[in-house]
Scaffold this active site. Structure first.
Site, PDB file in Angstrom:
ATOM      1  N   CYS A 121       0.842  -1.195   0.000  1.00 36.23           N
ATOM      2  CA  CYS A 121       0.000   0.000   0.000  1.00 36.23           C
ATOM      3  C   CYS A 121       0.875   1.243   0.000  1.00 36.23           C
ATOM      4  O   CYS A 121       1.943   1.276   0.608  1.00 36.23           O
ATOM      5  CB  CYS A 121      -0.976  -0.001   1.169  1.00 36.23           C
ATOM      6  SG  CYS A 121      -0.326   0.627   2.713  1.00 36.23           S
ATOM      7  N   GLU A 122       0.403   2.240  -0.722  1.00 36.44           N
ATOM      8  CA  GLU A 122       1.227   3.435  -0.876  1.00 36.44           C
ATOM      9  C   GLU A 122       1.174   4.335   0.355  1.00 36.44           C
ATOM     10  O   GLU A 122       1.928   5.288   0.448  1.00 36.44           O
ATOM     11  CB  GLU A 122       0.823   4.210  -2.142  1.00 36.44           C
ATOM     12  CG  GLU A 122      -0.544   4.831  -2.117  1.00 36.44           C
ATOM     13  CD  GLU A 122      -0.874   5.496  -3.452  1.00 36.44           C
ATOM     14  OE1 GLU A 122      -0.380   5.025  -4.493  1.00 36.44           O
ATOM     15  OE2 GLU A 122      -1.624   6.484  -3.445  1.00 36.44           O
ATOM     16  N   HIS A 123       0.300   4.013   1.301  1.00 40.22           N
ATOM     17  CA  HIS A 123       0.226   4.849   2.498  1.00 40.22           C
ATOM     18  C   HIS A 123       1.173   4.387   3.595  1.00 40.22           C
ATOM     19  O   HIS A 123       1.700   5.197   4.344  1.00 40.22           O
ATOM     20  CB  HIS A 123      -1.209   4.871   3.038  1.00 40.22           C
ATOM     21  CG  HIS A 123      -2.185   5.407   2.055  1.00 40.22           C
ATOM     22  ND1 HIS A 123      -3.391   4.812   1.787  1.00 40.22           N
ATOM     23  CD2 HIS A 123      -2.100   6.479   1.233  1.00 40.22           C
ATOM     24  CE1 HIS A 123      -4.021   5.503   0.849  1.00 40.22           C
ATOM     25  NE2 HIS A 123      -3.261   6.516   0.494  1.00 40.22           N
ATOM     26  N   HIS A 124       1.332   3.070   3.730  1.00 44.37           N
ATOM     27  CA  HIS A 124       2.165   2.535   4.825  1.00 44.37           C
ATOM     28  C   HIS A 124       3.289   1.645   4.312  1.00 44.37           C
ATOM     29  O   HIS A 124       4.066   1.134   5.099  1.00 44.37           O
ATOM     30  CB  HIS A 124       1.292   1.722   5.790  1.00 44.37           C
ATOM     31  CG  HIS A 124       0.118   2.487   6.319  1.00 44.37           C
ATOM     32  ND1 HIS A 124      -1.138   2.418   5.728  1.00 44.37           N
ATOM     33  CD2 HIS A 124       0.011   3.353   7.349  1.00 44.37           C
ATOM     34  CE1 HIS A 124      -1.964   3.215   6.384  1.00 44.37           C
ATOM     35  NE2 HIS A 124      -1.301   3.789   7.379  1.00 44.37           N
ATOM     36  N   GLN A 172      -5.709  -0.315  -3.652  1.00 42.44           N
ATOM     37  CA  GLN A 172      -6.411  -1.385  -4.364  1.00 42.44           C
ATOM     38  C   GLN A 172      -7.363  -0.846  -5.425  1.00 42.44           C
ATOM     39  O   GLN A 172      -7.493  -1.409  -6.517  1.00 42.44           O
ATOM     40  CB  GLN A 172      -7.162  -2.260  -3.344  1.00 42.44           C
ATOM     41  CG  GLN A 172      -7.789  -3.492  -3.978  1.00 42.44           C
ATOM     42  CD  GLN A 172      -8.473  -4.372  -2.949  1.00 42.44           C
ATOM     43  OE1 GLN A 172      -7.998  -4.503  -1.829  1.00 42.44           O
ATOM     44  NE2 GLN A 172      -9.595  -4.967  -3.319  1.00 42.44           N
ATOM     45  N   HIS A 176      -5.247  -6.204   3.677  1.00 42.95           N
ATOM     46  CA  HIS A 176      -4.271  -5.127   3.793  1.00 42.95           C
ATOM     47  C   HIS A 176      -3.600  -5.217   5.148  1.00 42.95           C
ATOM     48  O   HIS A 176      -4.252  -5.049   6.168  1.00 42.95           O
ATOM     49  CB  HIS A 176      -4.977  -3.774   3.660  1.00 42.95           C
ATOM     50  CG  HIS A 176      -5.524  -3.534   2.286  1.00 42.95           C
ATOM     51  ND1 HIS A 176      -5.159  -2.464   1.524  1.00 42.95           N
ATOM     52  CD2 HIS A 176      -6.386  -4.259   1.530  1.00 42.95           C
ATOM     53  CE1 HIS A 176      -5.778  -2.524   0.352  1.00 42.95           C
ATOM     54  NE2 HIS A 176      -6.537  -3.605   0.335  1.00 42.95           N
ATOM     55  N   CYS A 206      -1.742  -3.216   6.536  1.00 40.37           N
ATOM     56  CA  CYS A 206      -1.787  -1.971   7.317  1.00 40.37           C
ATOM     57  C   CYS A 206      -3.046  -1.922   8.174  1.00 40.37           C
ATOM     58  O   CYS A 206      -3.120  -1.171   9.137  1.00 40.37           O
ATOM     59  CB  CYS A 206      -1.687  -0.732   6.416  1.00 40.37           C
ATOM     60  SG  CYS A 206      -2.973  -0.581   5.189  1.00 40.37           S
TER      61      CYS A 206
HETATM   62 ZN   LIG Z   1      -1.940   1.215   4.183  1.00 40.32          ZN
END
Ligand SMILES: [Zn+2]
Length: 217
Positions: free
Chosen positions: A99-102, A140, A168, A170
């Site tokens: 995931c590009e956030h975490h 996603q 996910h 995260c």
């Molecule tokens: Zn994430």
């Protein structure tokens, strides 16, 4: 006479933005060493000495999707259909993404289908297409749209359907800590969007959870 269908276009085939300076391997290893220290450990201790190098090599594998243009990947191999005009479905394509956030793993499976107009593509290419987008920093929803639209652009089929189910990490290992939760996204183009029976056939074939409730991203 029915209007000529609008051609499908790929979105997000390139990683985005102008090409930028790529740090060296040494820079990348130094960054990992910084993170180890920041976490509270000693990067010089025996067990961690080789870790920065191993992490950087893992990154090469996790993110090698940036090196392939997905449109070119498909374009190299399509063939004429010889009149085959039924749905082509490849289901349960396992993938690992981040995931590009975490930068935490997203692990799941993709189901990819299309209704050929006059071109088909080898099934291994469908799996490679999923992999090229998975091996990038992702969300996603975006990955679902990218796979569908690339297939649409190259094959110009009557329709495309993509469903992705994934967990996910995260969400499962940090933050809200909800193990066992999986997210389902779908993106439908052409006949898969407009014709309820095509859509139903696809969702039944892939056994999508909550098929009737699946929305479009
Ligand atoms: Zn994430």
């Amino acid at each position: 006479m029915s209007p000529k269908p609008e051609p499908f276009r790929a979105v997000g085939r390139k990683a985005g933005g102008a090409p930028r300076h790529r740090p060296s391997r040494t820079d990348a290893e130094a960054a990992v060493r910084t993170l180890i220290e920041w976490a509270g450990d000693d990067p010089e201790r025996e067990g961690l000495k080789g870790t920065p190098g191993r992490v950087v090599r893992s990154f090469e594998e996790f993110f090698r999707g940036y090196d392939t243009d997905p449109v070119e990947l498909l374009q190299r191999t399509f063939e004429e259909t010889d009149g085959y005009d039924e749905m082509v479905v490849l289901k349960d394509i396992r993938f690992e993404s981040h995931c590009e956030h975490h930068m935490a793993p997203i692990i799941g499976k993709a189901h990819v289908a299309y209704l050929p107009r006059n071109r088909v593509v080898g099934i291994s290419k469908l799996a490679r297409l999923v992999e090229v987008y998975a091996r990038r920093l992702q969300i996603q929803e975006k990955m679902t749209v990218q796979i569908a639209s690339t297939l649409g652009e190259v094959l110009q089929p009557k329709g495309v359907g993509v469903v992705i189910e994934a967990a996910h990490q995260c969400m499962t290992t940090r933050g809200v800590h909800k193990p066992g939760v999986s997210m389902v996204t779908s993106h439908m183009l052409g006949a898969f969007r407009d014709d309820p029976s095509t859509r139903r056939e696809f969702l039944a074939l892939v056994g999508a959870p909550g098929s009737s409730a699946i929305g479009n991203v």
